[in-house]
Design a protein around this motif. Structure first.
Motif, PDB file in Angstrom:
ATOM      1  N   UNK A 148       0.103  13.008  -5.601  1.00  0.00           N
ATOM      2  CA  UNK A 148       0.660  13.567  -4.137  1.00  0.00           C
ATOM      3  C   UNK A 148       1.512  14.650  -4.154  1.00  0.00           C
ATOM      4  N   UNK A 149       1.518  15.465  -2.935  1.00  0.00           N
ATOM      5  CA  UNK A 149       2.838  16.478  -2.979  1.00  0.00           C
ATOM      6  C   UNK A 149       3.716  15.764  -2.468  1.00  0.00           C
ATOM      7  N   UNK A 150       4.935  16.662  -2.329  1.00  0.00           N
ATOM      8  CA  UNK A 150       6.394  16.283  -1.886  1.00  0.00           C
ATOM      9  C   UNK A 150       5.932  15.668  -0.343  1.00  0.00           C
ATOM     10  N   UNK A 151       5.429  16.657   0.438  1.00  0.00           N
ATOM     11  CA  UNK A 151       5.334  16.281   1.903  1.00  0.00           C
ATOM     12  C   UNK A 151       4.523  14.813   1.920  1.00  0.00           C
ATOM     13  N   UNK A 173       5.463  11.367   3.954  1.00  0.00           N
ATOM     14  CA  UNK A 173       4.710  10.374   4.880  1.00  0.00           C
ATOM     15  C   UNK A 173       4.731   8.934   4.341  1.00  0.00           C
ATOM     16  N   UNK A 174       4.488   8.839   2.814  1.00  0.00           N
ATOM     17  CA  UNK A 174       4.293   7.493   2.362  1.00  0.00           C
ATOM     18  C   UNK A 174       5.861   6.714   2.668  1.00  0.00           C
ATOM     19  N   UNK A 175       6.907   7.526   2.276  1.00  0.00           N
ATOM     20  CA  UNK A 175       8.234   6.922   2.490  1.00  0.00           C
ATOM     21  C   UNK A 175       8.496   6.421   3.962  1.00  0.00           C
ATOM     22  N   UNK A 176       8.053   7.432   4.853  1.00  0.00           N
ATOM     23  CA  UNK A 176       8.122   6.911   6.105  1.00  0.00           C
ATOM     24  C   UNK A 176       7.645   5.617   6.537  1.00  0.00           C
ATOM     25  N   UNK A 177       6.203   5.477   5.921  1.00  0.00           N
ATOM     26  CA  UNK A 177       5.464   4.431   6.195  1.00  0.00           C
ATOM     27  C   UNK A 177       5.948   3.122   5.557  1.00  0.00           C
ATOM     28  N   UNK A 178       6.744   3.333   4.465  1.00  0.00           N
ATOM     29  CA  UNK A 178       7.320   2.279   3.777  1.00  0.00           C
ATOM     30  C   UNK A 178       8.533   1.627   4.458  1.00  0.00           C
ATOM     31  N   UNK A 179       9.299   2.630   5.134  1.00  0.00           N
ATOM     32  CA  UNK A 179      10.555   2.315   5.722  1.00  0.00           C
ATOM     33  C   UNK A 179      10.258   2.054   7.210  1.00  0.00           C
ATOM     34  N   UNK A 180       9.367   2.216   7.829  1.00  0.00           N
ATOM     35  CA  UNK A 180       9.040   2.035   9.153  1.00  0.00           C
ATOM     36  C   UNK A 180       8.902   0.396   9.555  1.00  0.00           C
ATOM     37  N   UNK A 227       0.945   3.614   9.929  1.00  0.00           N
ATOM     38  CA  UNK A 227      -0.512   3.610   9.449  1.00  0.00           C
ATOM     39  C   UNK A 227      -1.085   4.929   9.603  1.00  0.00           C
ATOM     40  N   UNK A 228      -0.885   5.614  10.669  1.00  0.00           N
ATOM     41  CA  UNK A 228      -1.232   6.881  11.016  1.00  0.00           C
ATOM     42  C   UNK A 228      -0.470   8.007   9.809  1.00  0.00           C
ATOM     43  N   UNK A 229       0.521   7.691   9.496  1.00  0.00           N
ATOM     44  CA  UNK A 229       1.168   8.442   8.247  1.00  0.00           C
ATOM     45  C   UNK A 229       0.596   8.228   7.054  1.00  0.00           C
ATOM     46  N   UNK A 230       0.234   7.024   6.670  1.00  0.00           N
ATOM     47  CA  UNK A 230      -0.638   6.659   5.401  1.00  0.00           C
ATOM     48  C   UNK A 230      -2.168   7.340   5.386  1.00  0.00           C
ATOM     49  N   UNK A 242       0.837  -1.264   0.005  1.00  0.00           N
ATOM     50  CA  UNK A 242       0.027  -0.005   0.030  1.00  0.00           C
ATOM     51  C   UNK A 242       0.938   1.357  -0.051  1.00  0.00           C
ATOM     52  N   UNK A 243       1.903   1.388   0.781  1.00  0.00           N
ATOM     53  CA  UNK A 243       2.782   2.341   1.077  1.00  0.00           C
ATOM     54  C   UNK A 243       3.611   2.481  -0.348  1.00  0.00           C
ATOM     55  N   UNK A 244       3.985   1.527  -0.723  1.00  0.00           N
ATOM     56  CA  UNK A 244       4.916   1.476  -1.906  1.00  0.00           C
ATOM     57  C   UNK A 244       4.097   2.068  -3.253  1.00  0.00           C
ATOM     58  N   UNK A 245       2.753   1.488  -3.295  1.00  0.00           N
ATOM     59  CA  UNK A 245       2.250   1.989  -4.441  1.00  0.00           C
ATOM     60  C   UNK A 245       1.558   3.466  -4.371  1.00  0.00           C
ATOM     61  N   UNK A 246       1.381   3.813  -3.108  1.00  0.00           N
ATOM     62  CA  UNK A 246       1.077   5.119  -3.247  1.00  0.00           C
ATOM     63  C   UNK A 246       2.403   6.402  -3.390  1.00  0.00           C
ATOM     64  N   UNK A 247       3.485   5.581  -3.201  1.00  0.00           N
ATOM     65  CA  UNK A 247       4.756   6.340  -3.412  1.00  0.00           C
ATOM     66  C   UNK A 247       5.115   6.366  -4.699  1.00  0.00           C
TER      67      UNK A 247
END
Length: 150
Positions: free
Chosen positions: A80-83, A87-94, A131-134, A64-69
């Motif tokens: 999506x904007x840069x910010x 958030x999605x990159x953080x959710x992918x790495x977490x 999940x909160x970041x996503x 999910x996070x990788x797809x949104x990224x």
């Protein structure tokens, strides 16, 4: 017609994120409807099934996070904007941070004694904020779209 790499990769944004959502829904439904272990058993099989559900849930969340990224292609996908992408990159790495933090917690608790519980709390905060970041990123984009239409 020439295909650019961005157009080809951008066409995977929504299918990859959708596969992640489908896998998360499957894991959720399976976890909710899983029967309890039978009386008199040690619960090993039930715990093993729960562990594999956890692994599949993390895989669905990473999808999910990788797809949104993935950046959208021309004419389709969600821009999506840069910010929001941060958030999605953080959710992918977490999830990787959580696994590394868990292993560090095990080592720290054996070496330092009582500080292992504090480190475990920090690891669980990393896991719970992903999940909160996503949700914040998708909700933020939804609010931007709603504000632009009304």
């Amino acid at each position: 017609m020439r295909w650019s790499l961005r157009a080809v990769l951008g066409s995977f944004q929504l299918p990859v994120a959708g596969a992640g959502v489908a896998l998360l829904a499957f894991v959720w439904r399976t976890a909710v409807t899983m029967p309890p272990p039978p009386p008199g058993s040690d619960g090993f099989v039930h715990g093993l099934a729960g562990f594999f559900l956890l692994v599949f849930g993390v895989a669905g969340f990473v999808l999910l996070a990788g797809g949104l990224l993935i950046p959208p292609g021309p004419g389709y996908g969600v821009a999506f904007t840069r910010n929001q992408r941060w958030l999605f990159a953080y959710a992918l790495v977490s999830p990787a941070l959580a696994v590394g933090g868990f292993l560090a917690t095990v080592v720290a608790s054996s070496a330092l004694g009582g500080l292992g519980g504090l480190a475990g709390s920090a690891v669980s905060l990393v896991v719970l904020t992903a999940p909160l970041a996503v949700l914040v990123g998708v909700g933020w984009k939804g609010a931007q779209v709603a504000a632009a239409r009304f």
